[in-house]
Motif scaffolding. Structure first.
Motif, PDB file in Angstrom:
ATOM      1  N   ALA A  43       0.843  -1.206   0.000  1.00 26.15           N
ATOM      2  CA  ALA A  43       0.000   0.000   0.000  1.00 26.15           C
ATOM      3  C   ALA A  43       0.878   1.257   0.000  1.00 26.15           C
ATOM      4  O   ALA A  43       0.592   2.217  -0.726  1.00 26.15           O
ATOM      5  CB  ALA A  43      -0.936  -0.005   1.202  1.00 26.15           C
ATOM      6  N   ALA A  44       1.954   1.233   0.781  1.00 22.80           N
ATOM      7  CA  ALA A  44       2.867   2.382   0.810  1.00 22.80           C
ATOM      8  C   ALA A  44       3.512   2.582  -0.562  1.00 22.80           C
ATOM      9  O   ALA A  44       3.638   3.720  -1.042  1.00 22.80           O
ATOM     10  CB  ALA A  44       3.936   2.179   1.881  1.00 22.80           C
ATOM     11  N   LEU A  45       3.900   1.484  -1.202  1.00 21.29           N
ATOM     12  CA  LEU A  45       4.496   1.575  -2.544  1.00 21.29           C
ATOM     13  C   LEU A  45       3.470   2.051  -3.569  1.00 21.29           C
ATOM     14  O   LEU A  45       3.798   2.820  -4.482  1.00 21.29           O
ATOM     15  CB  LEU A  45       5.090   0.233  -2.947  1.00 21.29           C
ATOM     16  CG  LEU A  45       6.294  -0.226  -2.116  1.00 21.29           C
ATOM     17  CD1 LEU A  45       6.690  -1.654  -2.482  1.00 21.29           C
ATOM     18  CD2 LEU A  45       7.464   0.730  -2.281  1.00 21.29           C
ATOM     19  N   HIS A  83       3.228   5.692  -3.252  1.00 22.62           N
ATOM     20  CA  HIS A  83       4.435   6.359  -3.739  1.00 22.62           C
ATOM     21  C   HIS A  83       4.528   6.351  -5.269  1.00 22.62           C
ATOM     22  O   HIS A  83       4.774   7.385  -5.879  1.00 22.62           O
ATOM     23  CB  HIS A  83       5.671   5.691  -3.120  1.00 22.62           C
ATOM     24  CG  HIS A  83       6.939   6.391  -3.409  1.00 22.62           C
ATOM     25  ND1 HIS A  83       7.274   7.587  -2.821  1.00 22.62           N
ATOM     26  CD2 HIS A  83       7.961   6.087  -4.252  1.00 22.62           C
ATOM     27  CE1 HIS A  83       8.456   7.979  -3.276  1.00 22.62           C
ATOM     28  NE2 HIS A  83       8.892   7.089  -4.143  1.00 22.62           N
ATOM     29  N   PHE A  84       4.344   5.174  -5.867  1.00 23.62           N
ATOM     30  CA  PHE A  84       4.585   5.050  -7.303  1.00 23.62           C
ATOM     31  C   PHE A  84       3.353   5.294  -8.179  1.00 23.62           C
ATOM     32  O   PHE A  84       3.485   5.851  -9.269  1.00 23.62           O
ATOM     33  CB  PHE A  84       5.180   3.675  -7.630  1.00 23.62           C
ATOM     34  CG  PHE A  84       6.576   3.506  -7.097  1.00 23.62           C
ATOM     35  CD1 PHE A  84       7.631   4.214  -7.642  1.00 23.62           C
ATOM     36  CD2 PHE A  84       6.832   2.650  -6.044  1.00 23.62           C
ATOM     37  CE1 PHE A  84       8.921   4.077  -7.157  1.00 23.62           C
ATOM     38  CE2 PHE A  84       8.122   2.498  -5.550  1.00 23.62           C
ATOM     39  CZ  PHE A  84       9.164   3.208  -6.103  1.00 23.62           C
ATOM     40  N   LEU A  85       2.186   4.875  -7.730  1.00 24.97           N
ATOM     41  CA  LEU A  85       0.989   5.052  -8.555  1.00 24.97           C
ATOM     42  C   LEU A  85       0.278   6.364  -8.252  1.00 24.97           C
ATOM     43  O   LEU A  85      -0.071   7.104  -9.166  1.00 24.97           O
ATOM     44  CB  LEU A  85       0.029   3.871  -8.364  1.00 24.97           C
ATOM     45  CG  LEU A  85       0.558   2.495  -8.793  1.00 24.97           C
ATOM     46  CD1 LEU A  85      -0.484   1.419  -8.547  1.00 24.97           C
ATOM     47  CD2 LEU A  85       0.988   2.502 -10.253  1.00 24.97           C
ATOM     48  N   THR A  88       2.846   9.802   1.122  1.00 24.79           N
ATOM     49  CA  THR A  88       2.589   8.875   2.210  1.00 24.79           C
ATOM     50  C   THR A  88       3.865   8.175   2.678  1.00 24.79           C
ATOM     51  O   THR A  88       4.180   8.179   3.858  1.00 24.79           O
ATOM     52  CB  THR A  88       1.545   7.824   1.790  1.00 24.79           C
ATOM     53  OG1 THR A  88       0.339   8.484   1.447  1.00 24.79           O
ATOM     54  CG2 THR A  88       1.276   6.816   2.883  1.00 24.79           C
ATOM     55  N   LEU A  89       4.606   7.572   1.768  1.00 22.17           N
ATOM     56  CA  LEU A  89       5.828   6.854   2.129  1.00 22.17           C
ATOM     57  C   LEU A  89       6.924   7.813   2.595  1.00 22.17           C
ATOM     58  O   LEU A  89       7.622   7.538   3.564  1.00 22.17           O
ATOM     59  CB  LEU A  89       6.314   6.035   0.930  1.00 22.17           C
ATOM     60  CG  LEU A  89       7.598   5.206   1.137  1.00 22.17           C
ATOM     61  CD1 LEU A  89       7.424   4.208   2.279  1.00 22.17           C
ATOM     62  CD2 LEU A  89       7.984   4.486  -0.145  1.00 22.17           C
TER      63      LEU A  89
END
Length: 173
Positions: free
Chosen positions: A156-158, A161-163, A168-169
């Motif tokens: 979820a953190a990724l 961050h990426f999408l 958040t991250l």
């Protein structure tokens, strides 16, 4: 960008590393034979680090309730906020399930559990029938669920961050 307090960030990542390490050692211990040189060593360290993690999580809860957290991002949907909160509390609940079941395993023979050889954690709960086996099942299942949920937490953190390209991250780094 408002970040979490440095104390929360350190405790967050230290908790995660210790959970992963304890899980890996737990899996390793399951395959040791009685004659393996690590048969006595790994459980000693697993118990001691587990007790240390309990202290760390208690400290983490104190810090959580005594420091200001950054507000939720306005880009997060209400369901995301609710799911994130539920996940965090479920992670804490699973860790406490592991602490209690681990303690019950370690004291099943009515002997105190060592804490790094510095002192013994006393037996506070009278042993019950098949305590080690029953607590062992709870410990194993809670461990697997904790690792799975931690993996979803990381994904979820990724995703954020990426999408979603939000912070958040970064607020926890």
């Amino acid at each position: 960008m408002q970040k979490y307090a440095i104390s929360m960030r350190i405790l967050h990542w230290l908790t995660g590393l210790m959970v992963i390490g304890l899980f890996a050692v737990g899996l390793w211990m399951r395959n040791l034979s009685y004659y393996d040189s690590l048969y006595q060593v790994l459980p000693f360290w697993h118990k001691s680090v587990g007790f240390l993690l309990l202290l760390l999580v208690l400290l983490r809860l104190v810090v959580r309730f005594s420091t200001q957290r950054p507000p939720a991002l306005s880009s997060h949907q209400p369901w995301e906020r609710m799911l994130a909160s539920a996940t965090v509390w479920l992670l804490y609940g699973l860790m406490f399930c592991l602490f209690i079941s681990g303690y019950l395993i370690a004291t099943a023979d009515d002997r105190p559990a060592p804490f790094f050889g510095w002192f013994d954690v006393p037996v506070l709960i009278k042993a019950f029938a098949n305590q080690e086996d029953v607590a062992g099942l709870w410990h194993e299942y809670a461990g697997w669920v904790l690792i799975g949920l931690s993996g979803l937490h990381a994904l979820a953190a990724l995703k954020h961050h990426f999408l979603d390209k939000d912070v958040t991250l970064k607020r926890m780094l």
